[in-house]
Design an enzyme around this catalytic site. Structure first.
Site, PDB file in Angstrom:
ATOM      1  N   GLY A 123       0.834  -1.194   0.000  1.00 54.09           N
ATOM      2  CA  GLY A 123       0.000   0.000   0.000  1.00 54.09           C
ATOM      3  C   GLY A 123       0.865   1.238   0.000  1.00 54.09           C
ATOM      4  O   GLY A 123       2.019   1.214  -0.456  1.00 54.09           O
ATOM      5  N   SER A 124       0.344   2.306   0.535  1.00 51.25           N
ATOM      6  CA  SER A 124       1.051   3.582   0.474  1.00 51.25           C
ATOM      7  C   SER A 124       2.141   3.674   1.538  1.00 51.25           C
ATOM      8  O   SER A 124       2.052   3.052   2.602  1.00 51.25           O
ATOM      9  CB  SER A 124       0.071   4.740   0.653  1.00 51.25           C
ATOM     10  OG  SER A 124      -0.322   4.875   2.008  1.00 51.25           O
ATOM     11  N   PRO A 153       2.933   6.372   3.470  1.00 55.55           N
ATOM     12  CA  PRO A 153       2.495   6.944   4.749  1.00 55.55           C
ATOM     13  C   PRO A 153       1.744   5.955   5.633  1.00 55.55           C
ATOM     14  O   PRO A 153       1.930   5.945   6.855  1.00 55.55           O
ATOM     15  CB  PRO A 153       1.596   8.115   4.328  1.00 55.55           C
ATOM     16  CG  PRO A 153       2.069   8.491   2.969  1.00 55.55           C
ATOM     17  CD  PRO A 153       2.471   7.195   2.325  1.00 55.55           C
ATOM     18  N   GLU A 190       5.666  -3.553   0.965  1.00 58.60           N
ATOM     19  CA  GLU A 190       6.014  -2.964  -0.332  1.00 58.60           C
ATOM     20  C   GLU A 190       5.100  -1.773  -0.498  1.00 58.60           C
ATOM     21  O   GLU A 190       3.877  -1.893  -0.404  1.00 58.60           O
ATOM     22  CB  GLU A 190       5.820  -3.998  -1.449  1.00 58.60           C
ATOM     23  CG  GLU A 190       6.423  -3.564  -2.775  1.00 58.60           C
ATOM     24  CD  GLU A 190       5.416  -2.894  -3.679  1.00 58.60           C
ATOM     25  OE1 GLU A 190       5.593  -1.671  -3.920  1.00 58.60           O
ATOM     26  OE2 GLU A 190       4.477  -3.551  -4.130  1.00 58.60           O
ATOM     27  N   CYS A 198       2.483   0.290  -8.630  1.00 53.94           N
ATOM     28  CA  CYS A 198       3.584   0.858  -7.863  1.00 53.94           C
ATOM     29  C   CYS A 198       4.863   0.894  -8.692  1.00 53.94           C
ATOM     30  O   CYS A 198       5.793   1.621  -8.367  1.00 53.94           O
ATOM     31  CB  CYS A 198       3.798   0.089  -6.562  1.00 53.94           C
ATOM     32  SG  CYS A 198       3.750  -1.691  -6.760  1.00 53.94           S
ATOM     33  N   GLU A 235       4.509  10.859  -5.549  1.00 55.64           N
ATOM     34  CA  GLU A 235       3.762   9.788  -6.202  1.00 55.64           C
ATOM     35  C   GLU A 235       2.323  10.223  -6.424  1.00 55.64           C
ATOM     36  O   GLU A 235       1.634  10.654  -5.502  1.00 55.64           O
ATOM     37  CB  GLU A 235       3.794   8.523  -5.344  1.00 55.64           C
ATOM     38  CG  GLU A 235       3.118   7.341  -6.003  1.00 55.64           C
ATOM     39  CD  GLU A 235       3.117   6.092  -5.126  1.00 55.64           C
ATOM     40  OE1 GLU A 235       3.337   5.000  -5.667  1.00 55.64           O
ATOM     41  OE2 GLU A 235       2.905   6.226  -3.913  1.00 55.64           O
TER      42      GLU A 235
END
Length: 545
Positions: A266-267, A269, A294, A328, A426
């Site tokens: 995922g992200s 943050p 990841e 990603c 991103e």
């Protein structure tokens, strides 16, 4: 039941990609399944300990490309359901952690064959409708890559188990690879059904039990994945599916003393927030949790002046815009030499003009919708920022429309500022930014590639000069965990290019390799002495006389 044999698993191979060409049986079958799922409005429960759980607190899963069409009503869980899932995982762990490895392996090998056959178009159709993937993108993801994960993971398990110590005379030394003690929290993204299927099952294959929270925007495909696990014979409670928001599900899971690991995609943050929560709770855990993640990327294509301009342009078109740039690994920054940029720009602009965008059920469309309103707003903001900037301009694309679905036209921004926001942050959409450098400043450009972002996931160099390729590969050795030479930076294949990056892109534990599976076991060394000594005295203690 004990095993009586040293078993050789079926040799893994990559599942062939079907073409879905006009008149093909797979095209007709997929179209039929798309119609069937479109005509239904599913009711999607949580699955805890093998039981369907309906909370009554629901959200709607919609088609991103036709956002008024509701595919399903999805029940949300929170603290009580998470606690129930943790308890169910603990009950299942008692038997599953002791189940012979070949029995565990057989379940996932069976799942791979079910997906290769009767379940293929169900998962493809669910991924197309719920995540707005084209037939090709769904096929390489929801079918082929997930099949590959299950086949190759079984092979990797045997390699790990075969790693054994030497034994001295009279002694037998062994390593056993125990499952982790507790449950693993698997958090999966919307963009790859294969990742949603692999993160909980790779953990389970090694004997662990799982609490699984999929992205809400992939709820429909997650539902059918759970049905496929059950059809393959996975026992109740081994994988427990809990839909819900990150905080409602994640906070109680991370607070549990029984947390043994996190398997996340995922992200950046969100992953950093989870890691911080683990740190805050570290004294309460029974074991130090394994953290595997990841996360994001700001992936690059750097073209040397010796590059093939047509190949670079094609890599931009495919690497940046397949699945609307929602990978990603998608290329989102390009470094092009001034001598080649006019040719590259012209080809990219012409080809973008030919890219059809719309409903993915129309097989002539190359581009679907971005996943939701939040992503649409992110792409729109970046495009408008480039239009208004004195240091950037739109050279291709730039359109967007959310009247029916969340559609963003493939867009190329050109900037004279290598620190322009869209070169660093991103966006996770069909927007790529190009910086044009003077041909004589290639070395300085490599520094910009390396230091321009905090990420380190994928990247590509295009060059025909072998010295330039060697230099680039060395200078950018930490800028990408998956590095491509004269190829786009997307499309890693299980068994061929283990996937993952470092820096802000994750822990680089390489999904699709034994290096990922080794994180989900806790080795125990066993030393067995056949004839133990009966006297504490060593020979050096004897008197010289």
């Amino acid at each position: 039941m004990s095993s009586h044999g040293i078993f050789r698993v079926p040799e893994p191979y990559n599942e062939p990609v079907k073409g879905y060409e006009p008149g093909s049986p797979e095209r007709d079958e997929l179209r039929g399944r798309l119609v069937e799922l479109s005509d239904e409005r599913l009711d999607l429960p949580l699955v805890i300990g093998g039981e369907e759980v309906r909370t009554g607190d629901t959200f709607e899963a919609v088609m991103p490309h036709r956002r008024s069409h509701v595919l399903a009503d999805v029940h949300k869980g929170a603290g009580p359901e998470v606690e129930r899932a943790i308890a169910a995982a603990a009950v299942a762990w008692e038997d599953w952690s002791r189940t012979p490895w070949e029995d565990r392996a057989a379940i996932f090998l069976r799942a791979s064959e079910l997906l290769a056959g009767p379940w293929r178009q169900t998962l493809n159709a669910a991924t197309m409708l719920g995540q707005s993937k084209t037939s090709h993108q769904a096929e390489i993801d929801a079918a082929c890559e997930l099949i590959d994960f299950w086949r190759f993971n079984v092979e990797y398990l045997t390699r790990i188990y075969a790693e054994q110590p030497i034994s001295s005379p009279g002694v037998w030394n062994r390593l056993e690879y125990r499952p982790l003690e507790g449950f693993v929290f698997a958090v999966t993204p919307f963009n790859f059904t294969s990742i949603a299927g692999n993160l909980p099952t790779s953990v389970a294959l090694m004997g662990n039990t799982v609490v699984w929270k999929p992205a809400s925007t992939s709820a429909v495909s997650a539902h059918f994945l759970m049905k496929l696990f059950e059809a393959a014979g996975l026992p109740p409670g081994v994988i427990n599916l809990v839909y819900g928001s990150g905080a409602a599900v994640g906070d109680p899971a991370l607070a549990s003393e029984h947390l043994a690991g996190i398997h996340f995609t995922g992200s950046t943050p969100v992953f950093q927030g989870m890691w911080k929560a683990v740190g805050d709770n570290i004294a309460r855990y029974r074991n130090y949790p394994r953290i595997v993640g990841e996360t994001g990327g700001k992936d690059f294509i750097v073209a040397h002046p010796s590059a093939d301009a047509e190949a670079v342009a094609t890599a931009i078109l495919r690497g940046s815009f397949e699945y609307q740039g929602q990978k990603c690994s998608a290329a989102s920054r390009v470094f092009a030499p001034a001598s080649l940029w006019p040719q590259i720009r012209e080809q990219v602009a012409d080809e973008i003009g030919s890219m059809k965008m719309g409903d993915v059920a129309d097989f002539t469309n190359f581009v679907g919708a971005v996943i939701d309103a939040g992503s649409f707003a992110t792409q729109k903001e970046a495009i408008e920022e480039a239009k208004a900037s004195g240091s950037a301009s739109i050279v291709a694309g730039g359109g967007y429309d959310d009247s029916d679905g969340w559609f963003v036209q493939p867009t190329v921004i050109e900037t004279s500022d290598p620190a322009f926001r869209t070169m660093q942050e991103e966006l996770f959409g069909p927007v790529v930014t190009a910086f044009v450098y003077d041909d004589s400043r290639y070395d300085e450009t490599l520094d910009l590639v390396d230091k321009g972002t905090s990420y380190g996931l994928t990247g590509a160099v295009f060059a025909r000069d072998l010295d330039a390729i060697d230099k680039t590969r060395d200078r950018l050795r930490y800028a990408a965990g998956n590095f491509y030479v004269n190829d786009k930076p997307t499309g890693a294949v299980v068994g061929q290019q283990p996937f993952g990056g470092a820096r802000a892109s994750g822990t680089n534990d390489k999904a699709g390799s034994m290096w990922n599976l080794i994180r989900w076991v806790s080795p125990r060394t066993i030393k067995e002495t056949f004839v133990p000594p009966h006297d504490y005295r060593y020979g050096f203690l004897r008197d010289d006389s």
